[in-house]
Design a protein around this motif. Structure first.
Motif, PDB file in Angstrom:
ATOM      1  N   MET A  44       0.834  -1.203   0.000  1.00 56.51           N
ATOM      2  CA  MET A  44       0.000   0.000   0.000  1.00 56.51           C
ATOM      3  C   MET A  44       0.868   1.252   0.000  1.00 56.51           C
ATOM      4  SD  MET A  44      -3.012   1.094   2.645  1.00 56.51           S
ATOM      5  CE  MET A  44      -3.712   2.742   2.626  1.00 56.51           C
ATOM      6  N   TYR A  45       1.856   1.276   0.853  1.00 58.43           N
ATOM      7  CA  TYR A  45       2.657   2.486   0.970  1.00 58.43           C
ATOM      8  C   TYR A  45       3.757   2.556  -0.091  1.00 58.43           C
ATOM      9  CZ  TYR A  45      -0.010   3.411   5.106  1.00 58.43           C
ATOM     10  OH  TYR A  45      -1.065   3.671   5.953  1.00 58.43           O
ATOM     11  N   HIS A  46       3.951   1.465  -0.805  1.00 57.15           N
ATOM     12  CA  HIS A  46       4.835   1.501  -1.971  1.00 57.15           C
ATOM     13  C   HIS A  46       4.165   2.238  -3.131  1.00 57.15           C
ATOM     14  CE1 HIS A  46       7.685   0.232  -5.053  1.00 57.15           C
ATOM     15  NE2 HIS A  46       6.654  -0.163  -5.783  1.00 57.15           N
ATOM     16  N   HIS A  47       2.857   2.012  -3.273  1.00 58.26           N
ATOM     17  CA  HIS A  47       2.130   2.569  -4.414  1.00 58.26           C
ATOM     18  C   HIS A  47       1.434   3.900  -4.109  1.00 58.26           C
ATOM     19  CE1 HIS A  47       2.702  -0.893  -7.008  1.00 58.26           C
ATOM     20  NE2 HIS A  47       2.353  -1.697  -6.012  1.00 58.26           N
ATOM     21  N   PHE A  48       1.100   4.139  -2.843  1.00 58.73           N
ATOM     22  CA  PHE A  48       0.325   5.332  -2.490  1.00 58.73           C
ATOM     23  C   PHE A  48       0.908   5.994  -1.245  1.00 58.73           C
ATOM     24  CE2 PHE A  48      -2.484   2.307  -4.594  1.00 58.73           C
ATOM     25  CZ  PHE A  48      -2.953   3.079  -5.640  1.00 58.73           C
ATOM     26  N   LYS A  49       0.727   7.299  -1.153  1.00 62.01           N
ATOM     27  CA  LYS A  49       1.261   8.047  -0.019  1.00 62.01           C
ATOM     28  C   LYS A  49       0.491   7.747   1.263  1.00 62.01           C
ATOM     29  CE  LYS A  49       2.543  11.897  -3.050  1.00 62.01           C
ATOM     30  NZ  LYS A  49       2.253  13.300  -3.426  1.00 62.01           N
ATOM     31  N   GLY A  50      -0.784   7.405   1.124  1.00 63.56           N
ATOM     32  CA  GLY A  50      -1.613   7.130   2.279  1.00 63.56           C
ATOM     33  C   GLY A  50      -3.048   6.910   1.851  1.00 63.56           C
ATOM     34  N   LYS A  51      -3.952   6.894   2.824  1.00 59.47           N
ATOM     35  CA  LYS A  51      -5.355   6.609   2.551  1.00 59.47           C
ATOM     36  C   LYS A  51      -5.957   7.583   1.548  1.00 59.47           C
ATOM     37  CE  LYS A  51      -9.936   6.824   4.692  1.00 59.47           C
ATOM     38  NZ  LYS A  51     -10.723   6.915   5.941  1.00 59.47           N
ATOM     39  N   SER A  52      -5.756   8.880   1.742  1.00 61.08           N
ATOM     40  CA  SER A  52      -6.412   9.853   0.872  1.00 61.08           C
ATOM     41  C   SER A  52      -5.923   9.737  -0.569  1.00 61.08           C
ATOM     42  CB  SER A  52      -6.209  11.276   1.393  1.00 61.08           C
ATOM     43  OG  SER A  52      -4.837  11.612   1.414  1.00 61.08           O
ATOM     44  N   ASP A  53      -4.660   9.413  -0.745  1.00 59.07           N
ATOM     45  CA  ASP A  53      -4.101   9.246  -2.087  1.00 59.07           C
ATOM     46  C   ASP A  53      -4.732   8.046  -2.785  1.00 59.07           C
ATOM     47  OD1 ASP A  53      -2.317   9.830  -4.216  1.00 59.07           O
ATOM     48  OD2 ASP A  53      -0.903   8.330  -3.486  1.00 59.07           O
ATOM     49  N   LEU A  54      -4.860   6.938  -2.055  1.00 59.40           N
ATOM     50  CA  LEU A  54      -5.488   5.736  -2.608  1.00 59.40           C
ATOM     51  C   LEU A  54      -6.969   5.965  -2.857  1.00 59.40           C
ATOM     52  CD1 LEU A  54      -5.735   2.791  -3.402  1.00 59.40           C
ATOM     53  CD2 LEU A  54      -5.583   2.173  -0.974  1.00 59.40           C
ATOM     54  N   VAL A  55      -7.650   6.607  -1.913  1.00 62.21           N
ATOM     55  CA  VAL A  55      -9.075   6.878  -2.078  1.00 62.21           C
ATOM     56  C   VAL A  55      -9.324   7.737  -3.306  1.00 62.21           C
ATOM     57  CG1 VAL A  55     -11.012   8.188  -1.102  1.00 62.21           C
ATOM     58  CG2 VAL A  55      -9.787   6.528   0.306  1.00 62.21           C
ATOM     59  N   LEU A  56      -8.493   8.742  -3.520  1.00 63.03           N
ATOM     60  CA  LEU A  56      -8.660   9.599  -4.693  1.00 63.03           C
ATOM     61  C   LEU A  56      -8.540   8.788  -5.981  1.00 63.03           C
ATOM     62  CD1 LEU A  56      -9.058  12.386  -5.932  1.00 63.03           C
ATOM     63  CD2 LEU A  56      -6.583  12.747  -5.726  1.00 63.03           C
ATOM     64  N   GLU A  57      -7.585   7.886  -6.034  1.00 63.92           N
ATOM     65  CA  GLU A  57      -7.428   7.042  -7.221  1.00 63.92           C
ATOM     66  C   GLU A  57      -8.639   6.128  -7.403  1.00 63.92           C
ATOM     67  OE1 GLU A  57      -5.663   6.072 -10.672  1.00 63.92           O
ATOM     68  OE2 GLU A  57      -4.905   7.545  -9.232  1.00 63.92           O
ATOM     69  N   ALA A  58      -9.160   5.589  -6.297  1.00 64.37           N
ATOM     70  CA  ALA A  58     -10.345   4.734  -6.367  1.00 64.37           C
ATOM     71  C   ALA A  58     -11.568   5.538  -6.800  1.00 64.37           C
ATOM     72  CB  ALA A  58     -10.589   4.073  -5.012  1.00 64.37           C
ATOM     73  N   GLU A  59     -11.701   6.749  -6.277  1.00 64.57           N
ATOM     74  CA  GLU A  59     -12.797   7.622  -6.694  1.00 64.57           C
ATOM     75  C   GLU A  59     -12.741   7.877  -8.195  1.00 64.57           C
ATOM     76  OE1 GLU A  59     -14.306  11.140  -4.554  1.00 64.57           O
ATOM     77  OE2 GLU A  59     -12.509  10.870  -3.340  1.00 64.57           O
ATOM     78  N   ARG A  60     -11.558   8.186  -8.682  1.00 58.61           N
ATOM     79  CA  ARG A  60     -11.405   8.447 -10.120  1.00 58.61           C
ATOM     80  C   ARG A  60     -11.771   7.224 -10.937  1.00 58.61           C
ATOM     81  NH1 ARG A  60      -5.647  11.624  -9.334  1.00 58.61           N
ATOM     82  NH2 ARG A  60      -6.506  13.731  -9.068  1.00 58.61           N
ATOM     83  N   ARG A  61     -11.427   6.040 -10.442  1.00 56.23           N
ATOM     84  CA  ARG A  61     -11.769   4.809 -11.152  1.00 56.23           C
ATOM     85  C   ARG A  61     -13.292   4.637 -11.207  1.00 56.23           C
ATOM     86  NH1 ARG A  61      -9.191  -0.151 -11.463  1.00 56.23           N
ATOM     87  NH2 ARG A  61      -7.365   1.153 -11.854  1.00 56.23           N
ATOM     88  N   SER A  62     -13.954   4.785 -10.069  1.00 55.46           N
ATOM     89  CA  SER A  62     -15.406   4.637 -10.036  1.00 55.46           C
ATOM     90  C   SER A  62     -16.093   5.698 -10.889  1.00 55.46           C
ATOM     91  CB  SER A  62     -15.921   4.729  -8.588  1.00 55.46           C
ATOM     92  OG  SER A  62     -15.473   3.637  -7.822  1.00 55.46           O
ATOM     93  N   ALA A  63     -15.597   6.920 -10.816  1.00 59.45           N
ATOM     94  CA  ALA A  63     -16.174   8.006 -11.604  1.00 59.45           C
ATOM     95  C   ALA A  63     -16.005   7.742 -13.098  1.00 59.45           C
ATOM     96  CB  ALA A  63     -15.527   9.336 -11.223  1.00 59.45           C
ATOM     97  N   ALA A  64     -14.840   7.256 -13.484  1.00 60.20           N
ATOM     98  CA  ALA A  64     -14.591   6.972 -14.904  1.00 60.20           C
ATOM     99  C   ALA A  64     -15.531   5.891 -15.421  1.00 60.20           C
ATOM    100  CB  ALA A  64     -13.140   6.557 -15.111  1.00 60.20           C
ATOM    101  N   LEU A  65     -15.781   4.879 -14.613  1.00 64.15           N
ATOM    102  CA  LEU A  65     -16.695   3.805 -15.018  1.00 64.15           C
ATOM    103  C   LEU A  65     -18.107   4.339 -15.216  1.00 64.15           C
ATOM    104  CD1 LEU A  65     -15.470   0.887 -12.716  1.00 64.15           C
ATOM    105  CD2 LEU A  65     -15.257   1.030 -15.207  1.00 64.15           C
ATOM    106  N   MET A  66     -18.560   5.182 -14.286  1.00 62.62           N
ATOM    107  CA  MET A  66     -19.891   5.764 -14.423  1.00 62.62           C
ATOM    108  C   MET A  66     -19.970   6.667 -15.637  1.00 62.62           C
ATOM    109  SD  MET A  66     -21.491   6.601 -10.663  1.00 62.62           S
ATOM    110  CE  MET A  66     -23.003   7.118 -11.445  1.00 62.62           C
ATOM    111  N   GLN A  67     -18.934   7.443 -15.866  1.00 69.15           N
ATOM    112  CA  GLN A  67     -18.935   8.346 -17.016  1.00 69.15           C
ATOM    113  C   GLN A  67     -18.952   7.571 -18.327  1.00 69.15           C
ATOM    114  OE1 GLN A  67     -15.841  11.358 -16.553  1.00 69.15           O
ATOM    115  NE2 GLN A  67     -16.311  11.526 -14.387  1.00 69.15           N
ATOM    116  N   GLU A  68     -18.270   6.446 -18.370  1.00 70.40           N
ATOM    117  CA  GLU A  68     -18.312   5.593 -19.563  1.00 70.40           C
ATOM    118  C   GLU A  68     -19.722   5.065 -19.794  1.00 70.40           C
ATOM    119  OE1 GLU A  68     -15.437   2.518 -19.042  1.00 70.40           O
ATOM    120  OE2 GLU A  68     -13.728   3.904 -19.108  1.00 70.40           O
ATOM    121  N   GLU A  69     -20.404   4.689 -18.730  1.00 71.55           N
ATOM    122  CA  GLU A  69     -21.777   4.197 -18.853  1.00 71.55           C
ATOM    123  C   GLU A  69     -22.695   5.291 -19.383  1.00 71.55           C
ATOM    124  OE1 GLU A  69     -22.745   2.819 -14.970  1.00 71.55           O
ATOM    125  OE2 GLU A  69     -21.478   1.023 -15.116  1.00 71.55           O
ATOM    126  N   PHE A  70     -22.582   6.500 -18.823  1.00 71.32           N
ATOM    127  CA  PHE A  70     -23.393   7.621 -19.306  1.00 71.32           C
ATOM    128  C   PHE A  70     -23.147   7.859 -20.799  1.00 71.32           C
ATOM    129  CE2 PHE A  70     -22.874   9.877 -14.925  1.00 71.32           C
ATOM    130  CZ  PHE A  70     -23.741   8.973 -14.352  1.00 71.32           C
TER     131      PHE A  70
END
Length: 200
Positions: A44-70
């Motif tokens: 986890m800490y190799h790839h991300f600075k911390g929780k907020s950094d990982l959460v932001l990447e996950a948010e972007r992933r979920s948002a991108a999937l929804m935007q593709e569906e729209f």
């Protein structure tokens, strides 16, 4: 080693996406992320600075999937009413709520412009697609000329988000389904008498 690292990063993002959907931001801890993802703390800490950094990447992933569906729904070569219907009637896990929309229920997300941006961007895109479809429908005589595209677009988006909340409160999909049927009935009722109202 690189493929293993990439796999760990992907598992962390996917696991966090699922946790955010189920628990929201405040309910997601680094320990829960590691358990869900099945990777070690070092990864986890190799790839991300911390929780907020990982959460932001996950948010972007979920948002991108929804935007593709729209984008896929509103790119269809059908009538405006049919595209709006396809969006409203799209299969959803209603009792889990909106994987993107529910994030703004978390105070930590609302006050952080960076964490809030994927949600804002997703709803802005949805608003644009809905408003464009409504404008097209007005021009084609599918909807009343008096229908305001921006107001109606926000109303339709609110029907979905509000329907999630009502259904989660009841632990039943019935309120959501009634809200969607009601929204479609109002759209059909706005059509001029000469317009076909049976197009789905």
């Amino acid at each position: 080693m690189a493929p293993q690292h990439d796999d760990a990063r992907e598992r962390l993002i996917e696991g966090t996406c699922e946790l955010l959907w189920d628990r929201g931001y405040v309910g997601v801890s680094p320990a829960a992320i590691l358990r869900r993802s099945g990777v070690g703390q070092g990864s986890m800490y190799h790839h991300f600075k911390g929780k907020s950094d990982l959460v932001l990447e996950a948010e972007r992933r979920s948002a991108a999937l929804m935007q593709e569906e729209f984008t896929a729904i509103f790119a269809a070569d059908t009538t405006a009413f049919a595209r709006i219907s396809a969006y409203l009637l799209r299969e959803r896990e209603v009792l889990r709520g909106c994987r993107v929309g529910r994030l703004v229920a978390d105070p930590d997300v609302v006050v952080d412009d960076q964490l809030r941006e994927p949600v804002r961007e997703t709803f802005a895109l949805l608003h644009r697609f809905l408003a464009e479809a409504i404008e097209e429908g007005r021009a084609a005589g599918e909807f009343a000329a008096s229908l305001d595209a921006d107001e109606t677009a926000d109303t339709l988006a609110a029907v979905i988000q509000g329907g999630y909340a009502l259904s989660r409160a009841e632990q039943s999909v019935a309120p959501y389904e009634r809200a969607v049927r009601g929204a479609l009935a109002l759209l059909r009722a706005s059509a001029p008498e000469s317009s076909a109202r049976t197009d789905h």
